[in-house]
Motif scaffolding. Structure first.
Motif, PDB file in Angstrom:
ATOM      1  N   SER A 196       0.946   2.627   1.249  1.00 48.14           N
ATOM      2  CA  SER A 196       2.161   2.005   0.718  1.00 48.14           C
ATOM      3  C   SER A 196       3.128   1.746   1.855  1.00 48.14           C
ATOM      4  N   LYS A 199       9.888   1.239   3.623  1.00 47.06           N
ATOM      5  CA  LYS A 199      10.993   0.322   3.862  1.00 47.06           C
ATOM      6  C   LYS A 199      12.367   0.960   3.724  1.00 47.06           C
ATOM      7  N   LYS A 200      12.415   2.163   3.128  1.00 49.90           N
ATOM      8  CA  LYS A 200      13.701   2.804   2.872  1.00 49.90           C
ATOM      9  C   LYS A 200      13.924   3.945   3.861  1.00 49.90           C
ATOM     10  N   GLU A 453       6.997   2.719  -0.779  1.00 51.52           N
ATOM     11  CA  GLU A 453       7.082   1.784  -1.903  1.00 51.52           C
ATOM     12  C   GLU A 453       5.829   1.896  -2.747  1.00 51.52           C
ATOM     13  N   GLU A 455       3.569   1.654  -5.915  1.00 49.25           N
ATOM     14  CA  GLU A 455       3.558   0.833  -7.131  1.00 49.25           C
ATOM     15  C   GLU A 455       3.164   1.692  -8.327  1.00 49.25           C
TER      16      GLU A 455
END
Length: 455
Positions: A196, A199-200, A453, A455
């Protein structure tokens, strides 16, 4: 790196440390060459015992069958358990070729070939999070694996970091690996690995005006690990007449250290509470109050838009009272001291290390329980989901210290990951960063700061 830090701590206190020059057998178990040994026939034996051995605190009562007499401070503090370092006590004599070390040896990492397409960092190491945070300022492409990685001569656990080896990474990474004494591994193909994107990573930490020690320790830990963060005060949760504040536009993760939800919201503790003396003392106007309803609403909006809210210990009460529908509550609420009592002790926990918040953790660990919580969870309503990341075991909950009323906490959740709309709320029911000593549970916080991230 954590094991080396552990040795540095006890060595700083004068403890003599030896290292095995060759393989040896002690108490029927084979230990490899390079193992570290602390012999108890030494001047600083009492100090070594105090740090290394498990504490068994006496069951002291005000009167027979009455309430317990609380200790001044911790009842349990076993350092190897706090730091997640394997330390085994040998009670029988054994023979080994040992050499006393005068300094802690530095394990030299092998350089990673520049030709590697990807670099893997094992998330078992706390230092891996520091290295990744050091890279993030130049926005590399980073993933977290959803499965273990078996590469050429290495295995990395679930949740390990997979970094595209760009020219900028080739420039930044060698120095970071050397600074943190961490081994990186070359990987030529990541296409078949379930992963995954990451991004944070924009982190903020709330600081009230009530001299919160746990917030100070949290700052210390983040600084020590060189994790950049922004300190938020009450005003940062409030907009102006023209525009409401948008926390999600600036931050990915907001952390609340152990603090009363009443203090967070109003700046004052609930009536009759004496935990923090002097909390009602008048202060200058700019240092009064809390985040208020406007701040709570801003936090709700932050989570709805995909932000990650982290509450540690008592701060979890903010979720119980303000987030309608949250499928979690405090199982120890309104339980008397005669029914449950655990004065700052180490408790065993069972970890789901395939969950993003449990990445890199062993299946079994020890948590520092200090005026802490145990969570009850329930079937989540529409718009919510929940994952129990760590729980207390069915029996033998106490690892070191003193615990009364084990049945009140057995099988209860210790760490919960709530999914709400686009975001997450991470409830950590104990001090996972307690006094910057509990390195073994840092990863519950660190994983929240680098949540993939999924899903």
């Amino acid at each position: 790196p954590t094991a080396m830090r552990f040795l540095k701590i006890i060595g700083f206190g004068g403890v003599e440390i030896h290292q095995a020059k060759e393989e040896f057998i002690a108490d029927g178990k084979v230990y490899p060459a390079g193992s570290f040994v602390v012999l108890m026939a030494q001047p600083y034996r009492p100090f070594a015992q105090a740090l290394l051995e498990k504490q068994v605190y006496p069951d002291l009562r005000q009167y027979p069958g009455g309430p317990p007499v609380p200790p001044y401070d911790n009842a349990g503090w076993t350092l190897p358990l706090q730091m997640g370092v394997t330390c085994e006590q040998i009670d029988r004599p054994f023979k080994a070729e040992l050499e006393r070390i005068n300094g802690i040896p530095r394990i030299m990492a092998d350089p990673v070939p520049e030709t590697a397409k990807y670099i893997v960092l094992d998330s078992k190491k706390n230092a891996a999070f520091s290295v990744v945070m050091g890279l993030m300022k130049n926005k590399p492409v980073v993933y977290r694996s959803q499965e273990g990685i078996n590469g050429d001569g290495f295995h990395a656990c679930v949740g390990s970091f997979i970094i595209e080896n760009s020219p900028q990474v080739q420039k930044d990474l060698p120095g970071l690996l050397e600074e943190w004494n961490l081994q990186g591994y070359a990987l030529d193909d990541a296409s078949e690995i379930k992963k995954s994107p990451l991004k944070k990573y924009r982190v903020a930490l709330y600081q009230s005006w009530r001299s919160n020690m746990d917030e100070g320790w949290t700052r210390f830990v983040l600084d020590d690990l060189q994790i950049p963060f922004t300190t938020l005060h009450n005003k940062d949760f409030k907009g102006d007449k023209k525009k409401k504040v948008d926390l999600r536009a600036k931050y990915d993760v907001i952390v609340f250290a152990d603090e009363s939800p009443e203090v967070i919201k109003t700046g004052q503790r609930a009536a009759g509470s004496g935990r923090y003396r002097g909390s009602s003392t008048p202060r200058p106007a700019e240092y009064e109050g809390g985040i208020d309803k406007e701040g709570v609403d801003a936090l709700k909006d932050f989570v709805t838009k995909g932000g990650i809210l982290v509450t540690m210990n008592s701060a979890s009460g903010l979720v119980f009272t303000e987030f309608k529908g949250a499928p979690v509550s405090n199982a120890l609420a309104n339980v008397s001291r005669t029914d449950f009592f655990c004065p700052t002790s180490l408790l065993n926990i069972e970890v789901d290390n395939r969950s993003p918040i449990g990445y890199g953790m062993p299946r079994n660990a020890a948590a520092m329980f200090s005026r802490s919580l145990a969570y009850s969870t329930r079937v989540p309503p529409t718009g919510w989901d929940r994952t129990v990341v760590a729980r207390y075991p069915q029996k033998d909950v106490l690892a070191s210290g003193w615990l009364l009323g084990e049945d009140r906490i057995a099988r209860r959740a210790a760490v919960v990951d709530l999914k709400h709309k686009q975001g997450h709320i991470i409830l950590i029911g104990f001090r996972c960063q307690h006094r910057a000593q509990s390195h073994g549970t840092y990863k519950f916080l660190l994983n929240a700061l680098l949540y993939p991230e999924v899903e």
